[in-house]
Design a protein around this motif. Structure first.
Motif, mmCIF file in Angstrom:
data_model
loop_
_atom_site.group_PDB
_atom_site.id
_atom_site.type_symbol
_atom_site.label_atom_id
_atom_site.label_comp_id
_atom_site.label_asym_id
_atom_site.label_seq_id
_atom_site.Cartn_x
_atom_site.Cartn_y
_atom_site.Cartn_z
ATOM 1 N N LYS A 80 -16.994 -2.684 -5.523
ATOM 2 C CA LYS A 80 -17.283 -2.952 -6.922
ATOM 3 C C LYS A 80 -18.087 -1.842 -7.582
ATOM 4 C CE LYS A 80 -16.941 -7.965 -6.531
ATOM 5 N NZ LYS A 80 -17.606 -9.269 -6.768
ATOM 6 N N CYS A 81 -18.375 -0.805 -6.810
ATOM 7 C CA CYS A 81 -19.001 0.401 -7.342
ATOM 8 C C CYS A 81 -17.875 1.375 -7.689
ATOM 9 C CB CYS A 81 -19.959 1.002 -6.322
ATOM 10 S SG CYS A 81 -20.532 2.666 -6.709
ATOM 11 N N ASN A 82 -17.690 1.659 -8.978
ATOM 12 C CA ASN A 82 -16.563 2.498 -9.401
ATOM 13 C C ASN A 82 -16.633 3.905 -8.807
ATOM 14 O OD1 ASN A 82 -15.517 0.407 -10.964
ATOM 15 N ND2 ASN A 82 -16.718 0.997 -12.762
ATOM 16 N N VAL A 83 -17.831 4.472 -8.757
ATOM 17 C CA VAL A 83 -17.987 5.821 -8.192
ATOM 18 C C VAL A 83 -17.614 5.817 -6.718
ATOM 19 C CG1 VAL A 83 -19.617 7.685 -7.738
ATOM 20 C CG2 VAL A 83 -19.760 6.407 -9.874
ATOM 21 N N CYS A 84 -18.102 4.800 -6.001
ATOM 22 C CA CYS A 84 -17.798 4.704 -4.564
ATOM 23 C C CYS A 84 -16.304 4.509 -4.342
ATOM 24 C CB CYS A 84 -18.581 3.546 -3.943
ATOM 25 S SG CYS A 84 -20.360 3.611 -4.231
ATOM 26 N N LYS A 85 -15.697 3.650 -5.146
ATOM 27 C CA LYS A 85 -14.279 3.348 -4.964
ATOM 28 C C LYS A 85 -13.405 4.576 -5.230
ATOM 29 C CE LYS A 85 -10.875 -0.228 -5.944
ATOM 30 N NZ LYS A 85 -9.745 0.727 -5.986
ATOM 31 N N LEU A 86 -13.786 5.390 -6.203
ATOM 32 C CA LEU A 86 -13.023 6.614 -6.472
ATOM 33 C C LEU A 86 -13.029 7.535 -5.253
ATOM 34 C CD1 LEU A 86 -14.053 7.486 -10.153
ATOM 35 C CD2 LEU A 86 -11.787 6.763 -9.333
ATOM 36 N N GLU A 87 -14.179 7.672 -4.636
ATOM 37 C CA GLU A 87 -14.264 8.553 -3.466
ATOM 38 C C GLU A 87 -13.526 7.960 -2.276
ATOM 39 O OE1 GLU A 87 -17.454 11.509 -1.390
ATOM 40 O OE2 GLU A 87 -18.155 9.919 -2.703
ATOM 41 N N ILE A 88 -13.638 6.651 -2.088
ATOM 42 C CA ILE A 88 -12.945 6.002 -0.981
ATOM 43 C C ILE A 88 -11.435 6.110 -1.158
ATOM 44 C CG2 ILE A 88 -12.497 3.782 0.125
ATOM 45 C CD1 ILE A 88 -15.168 5.062 0.867
ATOM 46 N N ASP A 89 -10.963 5.921 -2.387
ATOM 47 C CA ASP A 89 -9.520 6.047 -2.644
ATOM 48 C C ASP A 89 -9.039 7.469 -2.350
ATOM 49 O OD1 ASP A 89 -9.428 3.413 -3.386
ATOM 50 O OD2 ASP A 89 -9.503 3.817 -5.545
ATOM 51 N N PHE A 90 -9.842 8.460 -2.718
ATOM 52 C CA PHE A 90 -9.478 9.846 -2.434
ATOM 53 C C PHE A 90 -9.393 10.089 -0.930
ATOM 54 C CE2 PHE A 90 -11.242 14.001 -1.169
ATOM 55 C CZ PHE A 90 -10.226 14.830 -1.600
ATOM 56 N N LEU A 91 -10.379 9.621 -0.184
ATOM 57 C CA LEU A 91 -10.385 9.816 1.266
ATOM 58 C C LEU A 91 -9.224 9.069 1.925
ATOM 59 C CD1 LEU A 91 -14.217 9.495 2.018
ATOM 60 C CD2 LEU A 91 -12.825 11.563 2.211
ATOM 61 N N ARG A 92 -8.953 7.861 1.469
ATOM 62 C CA ARG A 92 -7.866 7.072 2.052
ATOM 63 C C ARG A 92 -6.511 7.741 1.823
ATOM 64 N NH1 ARG A 92 -8.899 2.529 -0.153
ATOM 65 N NH2 ARG A 92 -9.649 1.277 1.599
ATOM 66 N N GLN A 93 -6.271 8.203 0.607
ATOM 67 C CA GLN A 93 -4.999 8.840 0.306
ATOM 68 C C GLN A 93 -4.823 10.151 1.066
ATOM 69 O OE1 GLN A 93 -4.893 9.210 -3.959
ATOM 70 N NE2 GLN A 93 -4.876 6.993 -4.310
ATOM 71 N N ARG A 94 -5.880 10.935 1.148
ATOM 72 C CA ARG A 94 -5.785 12.210 1.874
ATOM 73 C C ARG A 94 -5.628 11.972 3.374
ATOM 74 N NH1 ARG A 94 -6.643 17.601 0.960
ATOM 75 N NH2 ARG A 94 -7.389 18.810 2.753
ATOM 76 N N ASP A 95 -6.302 10.953 3.871
ATOM 77 C CA ASP A 95 -6.181 10.619 5.292
ATOM 78 C C ASP A 95 -4.762 10.190 5.631
ATOM 79 O OD1 ASP A 95 -6.953 10.103 7.933
ATOM 80 O OD2 ASP A 95 -7.423 8.022 7.482
ATOM 81 N N MET A 96 -4.167 9.382 4.788
ATOM 82 C CA MET A 96 -2.791 8.946 5.030
ATOM 83 C C MET A 96 -1.823 10.105 4.917
ATOM 84 S SD MET A 96 -2.781 5.852 5.944
ATOM 85 C CE MET A 96 -1.004 5.630 5.840
ATOM 86 N N ARG A 97 -2.094 11.028 4.006
ATOM 87 C CA ARG A 97 -1.199 12.171 3.837
ATOM 88 C C ARG A 97 -1.282 13.140 5.017
ATOM 89 N NH1 ARG A 97 -2.020 16.997 1.100
ATOM 90 N NH2 ARG A 97 -3.962 16.218 0.200
ATOM 91 N N LEU A 98 -2.482 13.321 5.572
ATOM 92 C CA LEU A 98 -2.659 14.272 6.674
ATOM 93 C C LEU A 98 -2.501 13.635 8.046
ATOM 94 C CD1 LEU A 98 -5.777 16.269 5.397
ATOM 95 C CD2 LEU A 98 -3.380 16.972 5.307
ATOM 96 N N ASN A 99 -2.968 12.408 8.193
ATOM 97 C CA ASN A 99 -3.025 11.790 9.519
ATOM 98 C C ASN A 99 -2.231 10.507 9.619
ATOM 99 O OD1 ASN A 99 -5.042 13.789 10.197
ATOM 100 N ND2 ASN A 99 -6.541 12.528 9.124
ATOM 101 N N GLY A 100 -1.402 10.235 8.610
ATOM 102 C CA GLY A 100 -0.598 9.017 8.647
ATOM 103 C C GLY A 100 0.379 9.023 9.796
ATOM 104 N N THR A 101 1.059 7.914 9.995
ATOM 105 C CA THR A 101 1.962 7.757 11.133
ATOM 106 C C THR A 101 3.092 8.779 11.123
ATOM 107 O OG1 THR A 101 3.151 6.078 9.851
ATOM 108 C CG2 THR A 101 1.448 5.315 11.375
ATOM 109 N N ARG A 102 3.467 9.248 9.951
ATOM 110 C CA ARG A 102 4.545 10.231 9.887
ATOM 111 C C ARG A 102 4.060 11.641 10.205
ATOM 112 N NH1 ARG A 102 7.997 8.558 4.432
ATOM 113 N NH2 ARG A 102 8.532 6.422 5.105
#
Length: 250
Positions: A80-102
């Motif tokens: 519910k912290c907008n600043v925190c959520k923006l950073e978490i979304d960035f890390l999640r998307q980059r993690d999936m792009r670099l280290n995802g199952t594919r």
């Protein structure tokens, strides 16, 4: 002539016995040779190695059983912290792009646990025993071995998993390390006031009241399971518990 013939026959017979004795002796010596015994007693090195060695999959399986989770870091955050959520979304998307199952056979390296999910359990070993109040005070994370990180080291460890750890190299310099910790402590102190318009204490109080309300509702439902109370009693219990919860702006 007869004497010569007899002597020749005797010599031949004696030579034959001597030859057979030499052959027998040489065969026995070869049979009792220490070198030959070593050859017979020498273990099969390949067989021993194949029976005692373990495959990398077995070793990896054993290691994975000792880990709290397969990822490299469990980041505990406030959704519910907008600043925190923006950073978490960035890390999640980059993690999936670099280290995802594919991209990688190991899968994502970051795990994210939301303090405000409603199902957050501080008793879960994967959450390192971090309570709601502690998690709201500053950013925390847990490693697969159970080590707890707090503050700037959480971001450094998380960014390392998405190949951006170099951004925090400057914090290894003592002066900049102290400066970064000082600035983050200020942000953490006023984070909820800025992003959620409420203090940490008020949010914690509202969270605890909500938990007490849930416990009261569960108790009321259990008491009414055998139809020993009327719906009005359950509604009264719920309304009484809800009055203790102070409204907090998100």
């Amino acid at each position: 002539m007869r004497l010569a013939s007899v002597l020749m026959l005797a010599a031949s017979a004696a030579g034959g016995r001597q030859l057979s004795g030499v052959v027998s002796l040489s065969w026995g010596v070869g049979r009792l040779s220490p070198f030959s015994r070593q050859q017979q007693q020498r273990p099969n090195f390949i067989a021993v190695m194949s029976s005692t060695s373990r495959s990398p999959e077995d070793l990896q399986g054993k290691t994975s059983k000792e880990r709290l989770f397969p990822e490299e870091l469990n980041v505990i955050y406030d959704s519910k912290c907008n600043v925190c959520k923006l950073e978490i979304d960035f890390l999640r998307q980059r993690d999936m792009r670099l280290n995802g199952t594919r991209k990688s056979s190991t899968g994502p390296k970051l795990r994210f646990t939301d303090l405000e999910s409603g199902s957050y359990d501080e008793s879960d070993p994967r959450n390192g025993g971090i309570s709601y109040a502690v998690g709201m005070s500053s950013m925390h994370a847990v490693t697969p071995s159970g080590q707890i990180l707090n503050g700037v080291p959480v971001f450094e460890k998380a960014y390392q998993q998405v190949q951006l750890g170099w951004l925090f190299r400057i914090t290894h310099v003592p002066v900049f390390k102290q400066l970064s910790n000082f600035l983050y402590d200020i942000f953490a102190r006023y984070r909820t006031a800025i992003t959620r318009r409420s203090s940490v204490d008020a949010l914690v109080q509202a969270y605890e009241d909500k938990k007490r309300l849930e416990i009261a509702q569960q108790a009321a439902a259990a008491n009414c399971a055998d139809d020993r109370c009327s719906p009005a009693v359950a509604d009264k219990t719920t309304s009484t518990s809800s009055e203790t919860a102070a409204p907090v702006k998100n």
